[in-house]
Design a protein around this motif. Structure first.
Motif, short mmCIF file in Angstrom:
data_model
loop_
_atom_site.label_atom_id
_atom_site.label_comp_id
_atom_site.label_asym_id
_atom_site.label_seq_id
_atom_site.Cartn_x
_atom_site.Cartn_y
_atom_site.Cartn_z
N UNK A 51 0.82 -1.24 0.04
CA UNK A 51 -0.01 -0.02 -0.06
C UNK A 51 0.70 1.25 -0.06
N UNK A 52 1.81 1.16 0.61
CA UNK A 52 2.76 2.41 0.77
C UNK A 52 3.46 2.86 -0.37
N UNK A 53 4.06 1.48 -1.00
CA UNK A 53 4.58 1.76 -2.39
C UNK A 53 3.62 2.25 -3.63
N UNK A 54 2.27 1.78 -3.16
CA UNK A 54 1.35 2.20 -4.47
C UNK A 54 1.15 3.59 -4.42
N UNK A 55 1.07 4.20 -3.08
CA UNK A 55 0.58 5.43 -2.84
C UNK A 55 1.78 6.33 -3.27
N UNK A 56 2.87 5.86 -3.39
CA UNK A 56 4.25 6.85 -3.56
C UNK A 56 4.38 6.61 -5.06
N UNK A 57 4.10 7.96 -5.90
CA UNK A 57 4.10 7.52 -7.42
C UNK A 57 5.57 7.39 -7.84
N UNK A 58 6.54 7.80 -7.06
CA UNK A 58 8.00 7.65 -7.35
C UNK A 58 8.72 6.51 -6.77
N UNK A 59 8.19 5.67 -6.07
CA UNK A 59 8.63 4.46 -5.52
C UNK A 59 9.01 3.50 -6.53
N UNK A 60 10.25 2.98 -6.46
CA UNK A 60 10.74 2.06 -7.61
C UNK A 60 11.59 0.91 -6.79
N UNK A 61 11.00 0.01 -6.24
CA UNK A 61 11.39 -1.13 -5.75
C UNK A 61 12.61 -1.76 -6.48
N UNK A 62 13.79 -2.11 -5.75
CA UNK A 62 14.80 -2.70 -6.71
C UNK A 62 14.54 -4.13 -7.24
N UNK A 63 14.87 -4.41 -8.21
CA UNK A 63 14.71 -5.78 -8.66
C UNK A 63 16.11 -6.69 -8.24
N UNK A 64 15.73 -7.97 -7.91
CA UNK A 64 16.94 -8.98 -7.58
C UNK A 64 18.11 -8.99 -8.52
#
Length: 211
Positions: free
Chosen positions: A106-119
């Protein structure tokens, strides 16, 4: 007598050398086998990415396995290679607890600039003309890690065909956002909402409609 003792001694030394050599080979073989042993998933993914002659690639992110099932079916029917996007920090059940406003997803989806790192870094996709892009719908959108993939990949000139899995949301809003994020000259094709229960006919129709 002395000659006999010498012969006996040489025989014992020879036997010891052979035993040491045999033990060394066993240890070396064990180490080699251990190093060669890889999870089936890794071997399969490596095989998928090295299939010669394929011009299509199915790229997908799947947190619970639903999207992965669809991706595998599409790859099989389209004769495409596969690449699974995996998060550097895997998602736990609590991360995906949508009843918790402060869960990771939810926190990532609310943050439009969130870019989780890929493995793993995005693969070299220069040999492919068509990219099938699969993901689950999270709060009406594609997971932010899909944005990570788009921004780290050279998709210029490629045809990108989205597909998604969802418990109730449509795919429309997610594809519009992805197109706005991807600044490259990409030929976006209409997306389709699919599910693990989608039959061969529906999947073939989806594949053919994107040609």
């Amino acid at each position: 007598m002395l000659r006999t003792l010498l012969l006996i001694g040489m025989g014992l030394i020879s036997m010891l050398c052979m035993a040491c050599g045999s033990e060394s080979n066993i240890v070396s073989g064990a180490v080699e086998n251990k190093a060669a042993a890889r999870p089936v998933e890794e071997v399969q993914e490596a095989k998928d990415m090295n299939r010669t002659g394929s011009k299509s690639l199915v790229v997908y992110f799947s947190a619970t396995g639903n999207t992965a099932q669809v991706a595998e079916k599409i790859a099989g029917l389209a004769g495409a290679d596969r690449f699974a996007i995996k998060a550097a920090q895997p998602y736990t059940a609590e991360d995906l607890n949508y009843n918790n406003d402060n869960c990771r997803a939810n926190m990532e989806q609310r943050d439009s600039v969130s870019r989780p790192a890929m493995a793993e870094s995005a693969p070299d996709i220069s040999q492919y003309d068509t990219i099938y892009l699969g993901y689950p719908i999270w709060w009406g959108k594609a997971p932010r890690i899909i944005c990570t993939f788009l921004e780290e990949s050279d998709l210029a000139g490629k045809a990108v065909i989205p597909f998604a899995t969802s418990g109730g949301s449509s795919i429309g809003g997610s594809t519009e956002e992805l197109q706005s994020i991807c600044k490259q000259q990409v030929q976006w094709k209409p997306g389709r909402l699919l599910s693990p229960s989608s039959g061969t006919g529906e999947l073939e129709e989806f594949i053919n409609s994107a040609q």
